[in-house]
Design an enzyme around this catalytic site. Structure first.
Site, PDB file in Angstrom:
ATOM      1  N   GLU A  41      34.745  42.337 -71.490  1.00  0.00           N
ATOM      2  CA  GLU A  41      34.413  43.286 -72.109  1.00  0.00           C
ATOM      3  C   GLU A  41      34.456  43.172 -73.569  1.00  0.00           C
ATOM      4  OE1 GLU A  41      32.623  47.410 -70.984  1.00  0.00           O
ATOM      5  OE2 GLU A  41      33.522  46.516 -70.288  1.00  0.00           O
ATOM      6  N   LYS A 123      24.610  45.891 -72.985  1.00  0.00           N
ATOM      7  CA  LYS A 123      25.141  46.359 -71.635  1.00  0.00           C
ATOM      8  C   LYS A 123      23.535  47.640 -71.259  1.00  0.00           C
ATOM      9  CE  LYS A 123      29.080  48.290 -69.381  1.00  0.00           C
ATOM     10  NZ  LYS A 123      30.624  49.411 -70.207  1.00  0.00           N
ATOM     11  N   CYS A 164      30.560  44.777 -66.509  1.00  0.00           N
ATOM     12  CA  CYS A 164      31.554  45.994 -66.702  1.00  0.00           C
ATOM     13  C   CYS A 164      31.205  46.604 -65.500  1.00  0.00           C
ATOM     14  CB  CYS A 164      32.186  46.264 -67.618  1.00  0.00           C
ATOM     15  SG  CYS A 164      33.743  47.379 -66.406  1.00  0.00           S
TER      16      CYS A 164
END
Length: 281
Positions: A41, A123, A164
């Site tokens: 990331e 995300k 994440c």
């Protein structure tokens, strides 16, 4: 398919980060001969001031276009083509295509061995928390949240996208499995404090629940965030559909490689068909 997860120690200098990624990918490809490589990331710019994040974020071209691209996008595309690999490009900062100067997106890009873009994923779950050591994180102050669940094809595999903090939301991973995912990517910059207690447990749980392979490529070590030191956990790993860790990087930069065995996936799913047993959405 052989897959390699890359572990980096990026900061907020995009050119230095691109050079680090190039060196690690070059070495991993020479040593392991993977068909797919995964980056962490925000590998192109981690930390720094808000101005750094905006300055080094990029407007993304329309998929398939020949429009001029930013350095990180061009690096991912050209690296996939040069090495003849699928490259899951972790995530980079994406400038808002609507022109907003108030927010970015934390965006995954994936490319095929010809350098063609296969997918982009923003995300969904933003890291707005205060950890037990009193450090606050407010990702939504800089980034907008994605809305789309994204999968793509890489050879014989259907690949699902997550980033994440998404790992704490099993409903996303179940949705990816329902869209046919064999392998779910999890590029991350997981904090040291939460990582030492939760990282492996969460990844193995998502693998067991979905009966998918999980490839988690993380950042490691110290970086600066608005002048303050921050530490990420590393421990990039690959877990199989039974929840076993089959490859891992520990401290430092480096990589780990394994082979995605679809026959194992089929055996696990046949012997314990949990998807067909689900009675709740």
């Amino acid at each position: 398919m052989r897959i390699t997860v890359i572990q980096m120690n990026p900061g907020h200098d995009r050119a230095a980060n691109i050079a680090q990624a190039a060196t690690l990918i070059e070495a991993a490809v020479a040593a392991e001969r993977p068909e797919m490589v995964v980056l962490p990331e925000m590998w192109a710019c981690l930390g720094g001031e808000r101005t750094d994040k905006f300055a080094q974020a990029e407007y993304l071209p329309a998929p398939g276009s020949n429009a001029e691209t930013g350095p990180a996008y061009a690096f991912l595309r050209d690296t996939a083509r040069r090495h003849g690999i699928y490259l899951h490009g972790g995530s980079i900062g994406e400038r808002d295509p609507a022109g907003s100067e108030e927010r970015l997106f934390n965006t995954t890009l994936a490319f095929d061995p010809e350098g063609r873009e296969l997918a982009r994923y923003r995300k969904i779950h933003l890291f707005d928390v205060q950890t037990s050591d009193g450090v606050g994180y407010l990702e939504s102050a800089t980034y907008g949240a994605g809305r789309e669940i994204v999968t793509y094809r890489a050879g014989p595999l259907t690949v699902g996208c997550a980033i994440c903090y998404d790992v704490r939301f099993p409903e996303l991973f179940l949705a990816l499995r329902r869209q046919g995912a064999d392998l779910i990517m999890l590029p991350a910059a997981f904090t040291l404090l939460t990582g030492k207690d939760h990282w492996e447990t969460l990844i193995r749980a998502r693998a067991i629940e979905t009966q998918c392979w999980l490839a988690a490529s993380g950042t490691y070590g110290r970086h600066e965030e608005k002048g303050e030191p921050r530490f990420t956990y590393g421990n990039s790993l690959i877990a199989d559909p039974w929840g076993m860790v089959v490859a891992r990087v520990s401290d430092g930069t480096g990589w780990a490689t394994t082979r995605i065995d679809t026959a194992l996936s089929a055996r696990v799913r046949q012997s314990m068909p949990v998807l067909t047993h689900r009675v709740l959405a």
